[in-house]
Motif scaffolding. Structure first.
Motif, PDB file in Angstrom:
ATOM      1  N   GLY A  36      -0.215   2.707  -4.235  1.00  8.92           N
ATOM      2  CA  GLY A  36      -1.362   2.740  -3.342  1.00  8.92           C
ATOM      3  C   GLY A  36      -1.891   4.149  -3.162  1.00  8.92           C
ATOM      4  O   GLY A  36      -1.169   5.142  -3.303  1.00  8.92           O
ATOM      5  N   LYS A  37      -3.181   4.228  -2.846  1.00  8.06           N
ATOM      6  CA  LYS A  37      -3.830   5.506  -2.510  1.00  8.06           C
ATOM      7  C   LYS A  37      -4.549   5.294  -1.179  1.00  8.06           C
ATOM      8  O   LYS A  37      -5.388   4.391  -1.063  1.00  8.06           O
ATOM      9  N   TYR A  38      -4.216   6.111  -0.197  1.00  8.87           N
ATOM     10  CA  TYR A  38      -4.637   5.888   1.180  1.00  8.87           C
ATOM     11  C   TYR A  38      -5.402   7.103   1.687  1.00  8.87           C
ATOM     12  O   TYR A  38      -4.895   8.226   1.638  1.00  8.87           O
TER      13      TYR A  38
ATOM     14  N   LYS B  63      -8.301   2.286   1.874  1.00  7.94           N
ATOM     15  CA  LYS B  63      -7.293   2.470   0.828  1.00  7.94           C
ATOM     16  C   LYS B  63      -7.669   1.640  -0.387  1.00  7.94           C
ATOM     17  O   LYS B  63      -8.557   0.789  -0.345  1.00  7.94           O
ATOM     18  N   ILE B  64      -6.964   1.893  -1.480  1.00  3.17           N
ATOM     19  CA  ILE B  64      -6.966   1.022  -2.645  1.00  3.17           C
ATOM     20  C   ILE B  64      -5.514   0.785  -3.029  1.00  3.17           C
ATOM     21  O   ILE B  64      -4.687   1.715  -2.995  1.00  3.17           O
ATOM     22  N   GLY B  65      -5.195  -0.459  -3.362  1.00  2.61           N
ATOM     23  CA  GLY B  65      -3.817  -0.768  -3.717  1.00  2.61           C
ATOM     24  C   GLY B  65      -3.713  -2.079  -4.442  1.00  2.61           C
ATOM     25  O   GLY B  65      -4.713  -2.786  -4.665  1.00  2.61           O
TER      26      GLY B  65
ATOM     27  N   GLU C 279      -0.626  -5.568 -11.550  1.00  2.00           N
ATOM     28  CA  GLU C 279      -1.333  -6.156 -10.425  1.00  2.00           C
ATOM     29  C   GLU C 279      -2.825  -5.823 -10.448  1.00  2.00           C
ATOM     30  O   GLU C 279      -3.239  -4.763 -10.916  1.00  2.00           O
ATOM     31  N   THR C 280      -3.622  -6.760  -9.887  1.00  2.00           N
ATOM     32  CA  THR C 280      -5.040  -6.494  -9.651  1.00  2.00           C
ATOM     33  C   THR C 280      -5.162  -5.595  -8.425  1.00  2.00           C
ATOM     34  O   THR C 280      -4.468  -5.779  -7.430  1.00  2.00           O
ATOM     35  N   ARG C 281      -6.035  -4.620  -8.512  1.00  2.00           N
ATOM     36  CA  ARG C 281      -6.203  -3.661  -7.429  1.00  2.00           C
ATOM     37  C   ARG C 281      -7.489  -3.962  -6.662  1.00  2.00           C
ATOM     38  O   ARG C 281      -8.498  -4.371  -7.236  1.00  2.00           O
ATOM     39  N   TYR C 282      -7.412  -3.721  -5.352  1.00  2.00           N
ATOM     40  CA  TYR C 282      -8.548  -3.998  -4.480  1.00  2.00           C
ATOM     41  C   TYR C 282      -8.750  -2.853  -3.495  1.00  2.00           C
ATOM     42  O   TYR C 282      -7.797  -2.192  -3.072  1.00  2.00           O
ATOM     43  N   LEU C 283     -10.019  -2.688  -3.122  1.00  2.00           N
ATOM     44  CA  LEU C 283     -10.346  -1.830  -1.993  1.00  2.00           C
ATOM     45  C   LEU C 283     -10.054  -2.571  -0.708  1.00  2.00           C
ATOM     46  O   LEU C 283     -10.327  -3.772  -0.588  1.00  2.00           O
ATOM     47  N   SER C 284      -9.514  -1.858   0.265  1.00  2.00           N
ATOM     48  CA  SER C 284      -9.498  -2.366   1.627  1.00  2.00           C
ATOM     49  C   SER C 284     -10.819  -1.971   2.273  1.00  2.00           C
ATOM     50  O   SER C 284     -11.503  -1.052   1.819  1.00  2.00           O
ATOM     51  N   TYR C 285     -11.205  -2.685   3.322  1.00  2.00           N
ATOM     52  CA  TYR C 285     -12.516  -2.456   3.924  1.00  2.00           C
ATOM     53  C   TYR C 285     -12.558  -1.107   4.651  1.00  2.00           C
ATOM     54  O   TYR C 285     -11.518  -0.520   4.969  1.00  2.00           O
TER      55      TYR C 285
ATOM     56  N   SER D 153       0.434  -2.751  -0.496  1.00  2.00           N
ATOM     57  CA  SER D 153       0.102  -1.421   0.038  1.00  2.00           C
ATOM     58  C   SER D 153       0.431  -1.391   1.519  1.00  2.00           C
ATOM     59  O   SER D 153       0.466  -2.431   2.184  1.00  2.00           O
ATOM     60  N   GLY D 154       0.656  -0.188   2.044  1.00  2.00           N
ATOM     61  CA  GLY D 154       1.000  -0.029   3.452  1.00  2.00           C
ATOM     62  C   GLY D 154      -0.232  -0.102   4.340  1.00  2.00           C
ATOM     63  O   GLY D 154      -1.351   0.189   3.903  1.00  2.00           O
ATOM     64  N   PRO D 155      -0.064  -0.451   5.612  1.00  2.00           N
ATOM     65  CA  PRO D 155      -1.223  -0.662   6.489  1.00  2.00           C
ATOM     66  C   PRO D 155      -1.872   0.614   7.004  1.00  2.00           C
ATOM     67  O   PRO D 155      -3.093   0.703   7.080  1.00  2.00           O
TER      68      PRO D 155
END
Length: 625
Positions: free
Chosen positions: A207-209, A298-300, A316-322, A380-382
């Motif tokens: 993850g990248k936060y 984040k993205i994870g 894994e497929t990676r997604y942006l968090s809002y 990914s972490g919160p």
């Protein structure tokens, strides 16, 4: 706990004598009349296994039930005595659960390798006494970030063949998860994808936060601002070496590029939950907002990957968090700092950073209350944070320091944490990704000439007061660390952040007490702790080998590397035992001993950018002398 003196034992420096054969480690064992052993014995002597500076404080901790001082001897690599003295009884040490005495050999100025301390029948691990001890370690601690880079091959020419790997997540392009999250809330999705390549992998995951890389980037840029650039061009083995830019700025820029790419395009409306809805995350309420200039949290990965999983093999497929307001303010702060630090080095980049900072701050003012929520089922972490007061303070402060504009100053001064310093009387908390008010004050300290004289004096007094409080804490601890508080997740990073405050107190006063307290932190991390363990990979006889990391698993998986030198483990954690290993020991361990070198123990033994950043900062500070 009463204050016990750390200094005052008698010290006799002896002339070194020649010795043939193996070192005689029994020469200093205490004896009574007729040569019979005395009853006062020690079970261990814990030292900084990397070593000590000739002109710096040199302390060790002796584990013993003895109530009276013990005779100690310092032996060279051949076993010849170099110095002798007596320990200072300390007594019960709550953090370690041990009874200890302090061994002070500050006045020894002999240099060399392989020294050993003996007392009460116990022997320390070998260590060096020499100048320049912290230079290589500072470079290794900073090299951690190159190892953690995303979207680029990690090349053997810079790290060696063991740690080389192909590019991963190149490009790192994604859209938002959804439209529904893992709980069934309908976020509506995002009408775009973003290429958010570059940046650092946060820890042992992929993850990248923004919030955690924000404080890490600030730390590198702060060291650069304090020193006029940080580590110079060519100091690090990175691809950018030789480009004419300080290497610290090159490394920080790699992550700044990622953070800048996480900004929401202009003209974007999104459905976002406003206000604190953490109590009922299964049924979030949404508003449609103008999200232009906000920043994705984040993205994870969609799901957690197992161990091992090198990043270039991540399936894994990676997604942006809002977007979140916290991430938006973190970008506003670090991008404003970027504009200040890069000015005169790369003016075009400084302009780009300042434009992004202004957009982000305006977006946070427009949408000040969007918190971070997990939307994927894992991966990914919160990094959730319900109180954004400190982020607003930090962002306004960095923007004011960069622009001198009145609106930012007004917002900065309106904060209850204006000029607050961690460790001093007042509202400032220890520095961490969720408590960033101290970052604002330390940035102001560097730019204090911009403040009125009264504010400038108050800030400097607060930093010195914080330094005094931390020195007093170190003197109350049997292991000499300025950390008289709970041991939680990432305690080693917390200590290193305290070291930054102490270093600034030293800068302001030149008082060696503050530098000695920073050395106490470094000693602890490098082996002067109740486990006799170096939390820093590659440094010390008994050092980190099994971090929670999906690639650095060479201790247990053939074909993968050990952790690279300079990687720092999270450390002892009694208050947040989130994994099975931590839970198993939490009820029975003394706070400092709640640790295992075990890749399963992510709450104890993960590595992370926000821990290595302050560790690199304080190690580089010690290398300056």
């Amino acid at each position: 706990m009463t204050l016990r003196p750390l200094i005052g034992a008698s010290l006799l420096v002896l002339a070194a004598c020649a010795s043939d054969g193996a070192p005689d480690r029994s020469a200093s064992e205490p004896t009574g009349p007729g040569g019979s052993p005395v009853a006062e014995r020690a079970s261990a002597i814990h030292v900084n296994m990397t070593g000590y500076l000739p002109a710096g404080a040199k302390r060790a901790t002796v584990v013993t039930d003895a109530a009276t001082p013990l005779q100690w001897t310092l032996q060279d690599a051949a076993g010849a005595p170099v110095a002798q003295g007596q320990t200072v009884p300390f007594g019960a040490d709550d953090a370690s659960g041990q009874r200890v005495q302090i061994l002070d050999f500050d006045t020894v100025d002999r240099t060399g390798e392989g020294f050993v301390l003996t007392a009460g029948g116990a022997h320390s691990e070998p260590f060096d006494i020499k100048p320049g001890l912290y230079g290589p370690l500072a470079r290794d601690a900073m090299a951690f970030f190159y190892h953690q880079r995303a979207s680029t091959p990690i090349q053997a020419a810079y790290v060696g063949s063991a740690w080389a790997r192909p590019a991963a997540h190149a490009p790192d392009a994604a859209t938002c998860y959804g439209p529904k999250d893992a709980r069934g809330n309908d976020w509506g999705g995002c009408p775009y994808s973003l290429d958010v390549s570059k940046g650092w992998y946060d820890a042992g995951d992929h993850g990248k936060y923004v919030v955690n890389s924000g404080i890490s980037t600030w730390t590198l840029l702060n060291y650069a601002e304090r020193t006029g650039g940080g580590l110079p061009d060519g100091a690090l083995r990175i691809p950018e070496a030789g480009n004419g830019m300080p290497d610290t700025l090159d490394e920080a820029r790699w992550n700044l590029d990622f953070m800048l790419a996480m900004q929401v395009p202009d003209g974007t409306t999104l459905r976002l939950p406003r206000g604190n809805q953490y109590a009922d995350q299964d049924s979030l309420d949404f508003d449609t907002v103008d999200a232009s200039g906000m920043v994705h949290h984040k993205i994870g990965d969609e799901h957690w990957t197992g161990l091992p999983m090198p990043p270039h093999e991540d399936p894994e497929t990676r997604y942006l968090s809002y977007p979140s307001t916290a991430a938006t303010l973190d970008l506003a702060a670090t991008a404003a700092q970027c504009a200040r630090v890069f000015r005169g080095v790369d003016d075009a980049y400084a302009d780009r950073c300042l434009s992004a900072a202004r957009r982000a701050y305006a977006a946070a003012q427009r949408v000040p209350d969007v918190l971070a929520y997990d939307v994927t089922p894992g991966g990914s972490g919160p990094y959730g944070d319900a109180d954004l007061t400190d982020e607003f303070t930090w962002a306004a402060t960095e923007l004011w320091l960069t622009t001198s504009e009145a609106d930012y100053e007004e917002d900065m001064r309106a904060s209850r944490t204006f000029l607050a310093v961690p460790g001093a009387a007042g509202p400032a908390r220890d520095i961490g990704w969720g408590s960033v008010e101290g970052l604002a004050s330390l940035s102001l300290l560097l730019g204090s000439d911009a403040l009125p004289e009264a504010d400038r004096d108050l800030l400097r007094q607060s930093v010195v007061s914080a330094g005094d409080a931390l020195v007093a804490e170190a003197e109350r601890e049997g292991y000499g660390v300025p950390f008289d508080r709970s041991y939680g997740w990432g305690s080693n990073g917390d200590m290193a952040n305290r070291g930054i405050v102490l270093a600034y107190a030293y800068d302001l006063t030149g008082d060696e007490r503050y530098r000695t307290a920073v050395l106490g932190i470094e000693d602890y991390l490098l082996g002067r702790n109740p486990l006799g363990f170096s939390y820093v990979a590659g440094y010390g006889e008994n050092a980190l080998r099994r971090p929670h990391h999906r690639f650095w698993m060479g201790a247990t998986v053939e074909g993968l590397p050990l952790p690279p030198p300079g990687a720092l483990a999270g450390g002892a954690n009694k208050t947040s035992p989130a994994d099975d290993v931590a839970r198993e020991i939490a009820d029975s361990c003394a706070p400092m001993t709640c640790y295992r070198d075990d890749e399963r123990a992510y709450a104890l033994n993960e590595v992370a950018i926000n821990w290595n950043a302050p560790f690199a900062w304080i190690t580089a500070f010690l290398a300056e002398d």
